[in-house]
Structure formats: structure tokens, C-alpha cells
Design a protein around this motif. Sequence first.
Motif, PDB file in Angstrom:
ATOM      1  N   ALA A 181       0.826  -1.212   0.000  1.00  0.00           N
ATOM      2  CA  ALA A 181       0.000   0.000   0.000  1.00  0.00           C
ATOM      3  C   ALA A 181       0.857   1.256   0.000  1.00  0.00           C
ATOM      4  N   VAL A 182       1.935   1.242   0.747  1.00  0.00           N
ATOM      5  CA  VAL A 182       2.825   2.403   0.828  1.00  0.00           C
ATOM      6  C   VAL A 182       3.584   2.601  -0.484  1.00  0.00           C
ATOM      7  N   LEU A 183       3.973   1.506  -1.120  1.00  0.00           N
ATOM      8  CA  LEU A 183       4.743   1.596  -2.362  1.00  0.00           C
ATOM      9  C   LEU A 183       3.888   2.010  -3.555  1.00  0.00           C
ATOM     10  N   THR A 184       2.607   1.737  -3.494  1.00  0.00           N
ATOM     11  CA  THR A 184       1.730   2.052  -4.624  1.00  0.00           C
ATOM     12  C   THR A 184       0.866   3.282  -4.393  1.00  0.00           C
ATOM     13  N   GLY A 185       0.836   3.768  -3.170  1.00  0.00           N
ATOM     14  CA  GLY A 185      -0.026   4.902  -2.844  1.00  0.00           C
ATOM     15  C   GLY A 185       0.734   6.215  -2.792  1.00  0.00           C
ATOM     16  N   GLU A 186       0.038   7.258  -2.387  1.00  0.00           N
ATOM     17  CA  GLU A 186       0.630   8.591  -2.270  1.00  0.00           C
ATOM     18  C   GLU A 186       0.479   9.089  -0.833  1.00  0.00           C
ATOM     19  N   GLY A 187       1.294  10.082  -0.500  1.00  0.00           N
ATOM     20  CA  GLY A 187       1.186  10.721   0.805  1.00  0.00           C
ATOM     21  C   GLY A 187       1.923  10.026   1.923  1.00  0.00           C
ATOM     22  N   HIS A 188       2.852   9.140   1.577  1.00  0.00           N
ATOM     23  CA  HIS A 188       3.543   8.379   2.613  1.00  0.00           C
ATOM     24  C   HIS A 188       4.978   8.838   2.859  1.00  0.00           C
ATOM     25  N   LEU A 189       5.459   9.807   2.099  1.00  0.00           N
ATOM     26  CA  LEU A 189       6.845  10.223   2.264  1.00  0.00           C
ATOM     27  C   LEU A 189       7.029  10.998   3.571  1.00  0.00           C
ATOM     28  N   GLY A 190       8.174  10.778   4.197  1.00  0.00           N
ATOM     29  CA  GLY A 190       8.475  11.461   5.444  1.00  0.00           C
ATOM     30  C   GLY A 190       7.641  10.990   6.612  1.00  0.00           C
ATOM     31  N   THR A 191       7.109   9.763   6.510  1.00  0.00           N
ATOM     32  CA  THR A 191       6.200   9.246   7.526  1.00  0.00           C
ATOM     33  C   THR A 191       6.768   7.975   8.150  1.00  0.00           C
ATOM     34  N   ALA A 192       6.555   7.823   9.437  1.00  0.00           N
ATOM     35  CA  ALA A 192       6.915   6.594  10.155  1.00  0.00           C
ATOM     36  C   ALA A 192       5.628   5.958  10.658  1.00  0.00           C
ATOM     37  N   TYR A 193       5.379   4.726  10.253  1.00  0.00           N
ATOM     38  CA  TYR A 193       4.190   4.005  10.672  1.00  0.00           C
ATOM     39  C   TYR A 193       4.553   2.974  11.738  1.00  0.00           C
ATOM     40  N   GLU A 194       3.814   2.993  12.839  1.00  0.00           N
ATOM     41  CA  GLU A 194       3.981   1.999  13.893  1.00  0.00           C
ATOM     42  C   GLU A 194       2.978   0.887  13.619  1.00  0.00           C
ATOM     43  N   LEU A 195       3.478  -0.221  13.102  1.00  0.00           N
ATOM     44  CA  LEU A 195       2.605  -1.274  12.587  1.00  0.00           C
ATOM     45  C   LEU A 195       2.508  -2.436  13.564  1.00  0.00           C
ATOM     46  N   SER A 196       1.287  -2.804  13.890  1.00  0.00           N
ATOM     47  CA  SER A 196       1.052  -3.904  14.833  1.00  0.00           C
ATOM     48  C   SER A 196      -0.373  -4.390  14.670  1.00  0.00           C
ATOM     49  N   GLY A 197      -0.666  -5.521  15.312  1.00  0.00           N
ATOM     50  CA  GLY A 197      -2.002  -6.075  15.246  1.00  0.00           C
ATOM     51  C   GLY A 197      -3.020  -5.248  16.004  1.00  0.00           C
ATOM     52  N   ASP A 198      -4.268  -5.504  15.722  1.00  0.00           N
ATOM     53  CA  ASP A 198      -5.349  -4.741  16.356  1.00  0.00           C
ATOM     54  C   ASP A 198      -5.506  -5.068  17.836  1.00  0.00           C
ATOM     55  N   ALA A 199      -5.120  -6.279  18.226  1.00  0.00           N
ATOM     56  CA  ALA A 199      -5.304  -6.712  19.614  1.00  0.00           C
ATOM     57  C   ALA A 199      -4.020  -7.328  20.142  1.00  0.00           C
ATOM     58  N   LEU A 264      -1.558  -0.193  11.050  1.00  0.00           N
ATOM     59  CA  LEU A 264      -1.543  -1.322  10.114  1.00  0.00           C
ATOM     60  C   LEU A 264      -2.918  -1.545   9.505  1.00  0.00           C
ATOM     61  N   ALA A 265      -3.941  -1.593  10.319  1.00  0.00           N
ATOM     62  CA  ALA A 265      -5.295  -1.800   9.792  1.00  0.00           C
ATOM     63  C   ALA A 265      -5.699  -0.671   8.852  1.00  0.00           C
ATOM     64  N   ARG A 266      -5.307   0.552   9.182  1.00  0.00           N
ATOM     65  CA  ARG A 266      -5.653   1.678   8.306  1.00  0.00           C
ATOM     66  C   ARG A 266      -4.958   1.555   6.957  1.00  0.00           C
ATOM     67  N   LEU A 267      -3.698   1.157   6.944  1.00  0.00           N
ATOM     68  CA  LEU A 267      -2.982   1.041   5.676  1.00  0.00           C
ATOM     69  C   LEU A 267      -3.558  -0.065   4.799  1.00  0.00           C
ATOM     70  N   ILE A 268      -3.931  -1.191   5.397  1.00  0.00           N
ATOM     71  CA  ILE A 268      -4.388  -2.316   4.588  1.00  0.00           C
ATOM     72  C   ILE A 268      -5.897  -2.294   4.354  1.00  0.00           C
ATOM     73  N   GLY A 269      -6.599  -1.398   5.043  1.00  0.00           N
ATOM     74  CA  GLY A 269      -8.018  -1.232   4.795  1.00  0.00           C
ATOM     75  C   GLY A 269      -8.893  -2.355   5.314  1.00  0.00           C
ATOM     76  N   ARG A 270      -8.417  -3.067   6.316  1.00  0.00           N
ATOM     77  CA  ARG A 270      -9.173  -4.158   6.917  1.00  0.00           C
ATOM     78  C   ARG A 270      -8.588  -4.455   8.295  1.00  0.00           C
ATOM     79  N   PRO A 271      -9.302  -5.208   9.125  1.00  0.00           N
ATOM     80  CA  PRO A 271      -8.710  -5.616  10.407  1.00  0.00           C
ATOM     81  C   PRO A 271      -7.505  -6.526  10.184  1.00  0.00           C
ATOM     82  N   THR A 272      -6.575  -6.508  11.114  1.00  0.00           N
ATOM     83  CA  THR A 272      -5.447  -7.424  11.023  1.00  0.00           C
ATOM     84  C   THR A 272      -5.920  -8.850  11.356  1.00  0.00           C
ATOM     85  N   THR A 273      -5.145  -9.823  10.939  1.00  0.00           N
ATOM     86  CA  THR A 273      -5.537 -11.228  11.092  1.00  0.00           C
ATOM     87  C   THR A 273      -5.521 -11.632  12.562  1.00  0.00           C
ATOM     88  N   PRO A 274      -6.619 -12.153  13.093  1.00  0.00           N
ATOM     89  CA  PRO A 274      -6.676 -12.530  14.510  1.00  0.00           C
ATOM     90  C   PRO A 274      -5.700 -13.657  14.842  1.00  0.00           C
TER      91      PRO A 274
END
Length: 287
Positions: A181-199, A264-274
Motif C-alpha cells: 500500500a505504501v509503495l503504490t499509494g501517495e502521501g507516505h513520504l516522510g512518515t513513520a508508521y507503527e505497525l502492529s495487530g489490532d489486539a 496497520l489496519a488503516r494502511l491495509i483497509g481491513r482488520p489485522t488477522t486474529p
Amino acid sequence: MSIVVAGATGELGRLVVEELLATVPADGIAAVVRDEGKAAPLAARGIGLRVADYDRPRSLEDAFRPGDRVLLISGSEVGRRVPQHTAVIDAARSAGVAQFAYTGVLGGPDADFRLADEHKATERLILGSGLPYTFLRNGWYTENYTASLPLVLAHGAVVANAGDGRIASATRADYAAAAAAVLTGEGHLGTAYELSGDAAWSLAEYAAVVSAATGREIAYQNVPAAAHQEILTGAGVPEFFAAILVDVDEAIARGRLATTSGDLARLIGRPTTPLAETVAAAAAALA
């Protein structure tokens, strides 16, 4: 301009390529690989191969092109990653790439465990290079635990020194989708994403999920750090890496891998895998 995945034949890299192929023509994707033979299945699908070795910086001179969007998946050789990553960063800067994404670790500069040291050093190098960056600070992979499921079943226990600490894990596929999503989308430059599961879950809860999935009684045994170190080395884990794993468990006990930012859920557009879904799939694969 291509989307370039450095480390495309690794466990995460293969999944990133699959995600990219869902929306990007194969001839718009390139893979930086050390072993051309291992990457033959990628070439057969029309993906361009750029053969290079992180330990030989000159081999990276033709790995990137002006305007490329690059993903550097952190190297697997703990203790050697900083010089290897430096070589990739220098090559990308010389080529004039449009985006340089890097898979670091949850917490970034605030991560206070040994396994994070090389990631933090790499982020500093990227910032110093002036490259247009995106930091993908990946939390723990659920597969870090399900890969050891046969051993857990053999001993009837999950053994660690993590106490009651919680882990907000997600699957490699979840993290791969975020990278794509980051490689194909826009607006991600200069950004740090803290990626983790929903729970976030504890290892006691993990043991209960394994029990439910397998029909076996699995306990969580929390042991002192020194005892865990001895168990790991006794099982054949090299001493230096056993010490790193014990240190990670201590970080888990301090809550360092429990962050649930929702990025993570926002970037992938769905809940993370339980957790239960991943454990059930791993258990079924063993059956």
C-alpha cells in the motif's frame, strides 16, 4: 520507474511481491536478489531481476534507477545489517530514487531492546542520507510463535521469560499488504508508521488458543531469564541469538511490543488477522 523490492525472495519479500502483482503489472516490479536461481520463479512471471550482494557494495551500482520506489526489507544476518543496509542506502541515494521504504521495528528510536539496535541505526542512516523515506516499523509476526508449534506440542508448554507482557502481533501477510500500500499509494513520504495487530495478547492467552486449536493441554511456563537462556542454548540456539531472544522477552514484559496504534489496519483497509485464525491454520497444517 519501477517498484523495487530488495529482499524479494525472503518470507516477507515474496508476500510483498504477491500483493504488488494484484495491482501492478509484472514489468513494473523489480527484485533485488543475491541468488538469481532462487529468484527464477519471479523472473518467470515477468518481474525484472537485479542481482546484487549487500556485502559487495559495487554490485549495487545498477540495482536502482532514478524515480524508483524502493522497499528495503531488513537483512536477516543479525550483527551484519548496518554495513549491508548502508550499501543499499548509498546505492539508492546515488541513483536518485523517489521513495525509500524500510522495514524497521515497532517503537523506532524508543525501542530499548538489543534486536532493535540495527534498525535504529539504519533509520538514522536513512535520515542522514536525505532520501525520501517511509519507515514501516513492524511489530512481531504471529508466525514467530506458530513456527515453533511442533516444539510446543511436543513439550506441552510455551516457555518464555515474558511474564504477563502482551504482544500486538500480526501476520507477515498483513505487513506485506501494508508495504504494498505504501509503495503504490501517495502521501507516505516522510512518515513513520507503527505497525502492529489490532489486539495484544499474552503468552498465557496464546497457550490457551493453541490448546483450543489442537485439543491438547498447553501451559505457559514463565521462567527466569537465565533459565530461558539455558533452555534455548540447550536446544541448539547459538548463544548470542539466545541472548537476543531472552532480551526480547524482557522487552515484552515491559510492554514494548504491545502497542496498538491502528496504523496497520488503516494502511491495509481491513482488520489485522486474529491470533486464533493464524494458530488454527498452523495447527491444521500439522494435522
